[in-house]
Design an enzyme around this catalytic site. Sequence first.
Site, mmCIF file in Angstrom:
data_model
loop_
_atom_site.group_PDB
_atom_site.id
_atom_site.type_symbol
_atom_site.label_atom_id
_atom_site.label_comp_id
_atom_site.label_asym_id
_atom_site.label_seq_id
_atom_site.Cartn_x
_atom_site.Cartn_y
_atom_site.Cartn_z
ATOM 1 N N ASN A 12 0.889 -1.066 0.013
ATOM 2 C CA ASN A 12 0.108 -0.080 0.048
ATOM 3 C C ASN A 12 0.920 1.248 -0.112
ATOM 4 O OD1 ASN A 12 -1.993 2.210 0.463
ATOM 5 N ND2 ASN A 12 -2.487 1.579 2.612
ATOM 6 N N LYS A 14 -0.012 4.383 -0.404
ATOM 7 C CA LYS A 14 -0.500 5.528 0.162
ATOM 8 C C LYS A 14 -0.272 6.697 -0.874
ATOM 9 C CE LYS A 14 -0.149 3.351 4.535
ATOM 10 N NZ LYS A 14 -0.074 3.679 5.937
ATOM 11 N N HIS A 99 -9.362 1.308 4.537
ATOM 12 C CA HIS A 99 -8.410 1.523 5.235
ATOM 13 C C HIS A 99 -8.346 2.489 6.579
ATOM 14 C CE1 HIS A 99 -4.054 2.825 6.061
ATOM 15 N NE2 HIS A 99 -3.753 1.576 5.566
ATOM 16 N N GLU A 101 -6.902 4.788 7.208
ATOM 17 C CA GLU A 101 -6.569 6.388 6.974
ATOM 18 C C GLU A 101 -7.604 7.179 6.328
ATOM 19 O OE1 GLU A 101 -2.622 5.849 5.110
ATOM 20 O OE2 GLU A 101 -1.919 5.341 7.199
ATOM 21 N N GLU A 171 -5.690 -4.655 10.406
ATOM 22 C CA GLU A 171 -4.677 -3.792 10.628
ATOM 23 C C GLU A 171 -4.798 -2.904 11.863
ATOM 24 O OE1 GLU A 171 -2.503 -2.775 6.647
ATOM 25 O OE2 GLU A 171 -4.258 -1.278 6.811
ATOM 26 N N GLY A 177 2.612 2.795 10.630
ATOM 27 C CA GLY A 177 3.195 3.695 10.397
ATOM 28 C C GLY A 177 3.993 4.388 11.652
ATOM 29 N N SER A 217 3.351 -1.788 10.038
ATOM 30 C CA SER A 217 4.858 -1.960 10.317
ATOM 31 C C SER A 217 5.453 -3.259 10.149
ATOM 32 C CB SER A 217 5.163 -1.381 11.690
ATOM 33 O OG SER A 217 4.850 0.074 12.066
HETATM 34 P P1 PGA Z 1 2.797 0.491 7.589
HETATM 35 O O1 PGA Z 1 1.245 0.757 6.808
HETATM 36 O O2 PGA Z 1 3.343 -0.753 6.845
HETATM 37 O O3 PGA Z 1 3.406 1.804 6.772
HETATM 38 O O4 PGA Z 1 2.561 0.446 9.045
HETATM 39 C C1 PGA Z 1 0.412 -0.366 6.637
HETATM 40 C C2 PGA Z 1 -0.804 0.041 6.249
HETATM 41 O O5 PGA Z 1 -1.332 1.258 6.422
HETATM 42 O O6 PGA Z 1 -1.392 -0.737 5.172
#
Ligand code: PGA
Length: 256
Positions: A12, A14, A99, A101, A171, A177, A217
């Site tokens: 992903n 983003k 997601h 976000e 998630e 993140g 992460s």
């Molecule tokens: P990240 O994001 O690996 O940077 O923690 C995962 C995601 O939001 O799909």
Amino acid sequence: MTHDNRPLFAANWKMHKGPVATREFVAEFTSCYEPSEDRRVVVFPPSISVEAFRLAAVDRPDLGVGVQDVHAEAAGAHTGAISASMAVEAGAAWSLAGHSERRREFGDDDRLVSRKVQRVLASGLLPVVCVGETLEERDSGALTEVLERQVAAVLSAVEHKAHGDLTWAYEPVWAIGTGRTASPEDAAEAHAIVRNALAGGAGAALGKGATILYGGSVKPGNIKSLMEAPGVNGVLVGGASLEPGDFAAICKCPLG
Ligand code: PGA
């Protein structure tokens, strides 16, 4: 559609990588990751880079591509949005939905996520539905309740015959993140909750056979222990998927 239950390694990106950086990524990634029959790899670039990805990876049909979001409506006066059918035209085969976000920044609540999943399915894209709890929800003991609610909202909006076309991603919001990864035990526990909710809403066989990814992460250093956790069928990788060598290392994880 028969459900392909090979482990899935998904990126992903983003709001990173326009068409130029996407082409550079494909050139480098394909030089360090060979096609492998026993797993699937899918990249979710920004929608403006989907076609660039598909064209750059034209010799690599093993690499899937998808969009990170679509509008719930088929078309219309929705400035700035993209529709599921446009995503198909650009070469996407997948779409993320829900997601955290999107839920946090754009108001994608359970109802809107469900409508988007309906639209994604109607257009022939495969949805990856993201669910997960915030730290506050976890600390207040609401983990099971939150995951059950998020899963049930989508299942009830989708016809039973399409339940098998849904891929899920657990998630935990506090691990996205942040560099803080769920332990393999945390992941296994949450995946079992999602799987039970699926079995309850979609039937035992679908619950058992569902593909449930872990995201939050994920890095080359923790991929192996996460993939070994019971019930983890793949990963959704944000930050570490931006670097071709790191994402290739993740995708090459030995399977047990
Ligand atoms: P990240 O994001 O690996 O940077 O923690 C995962 C995601 O939001 O799909």
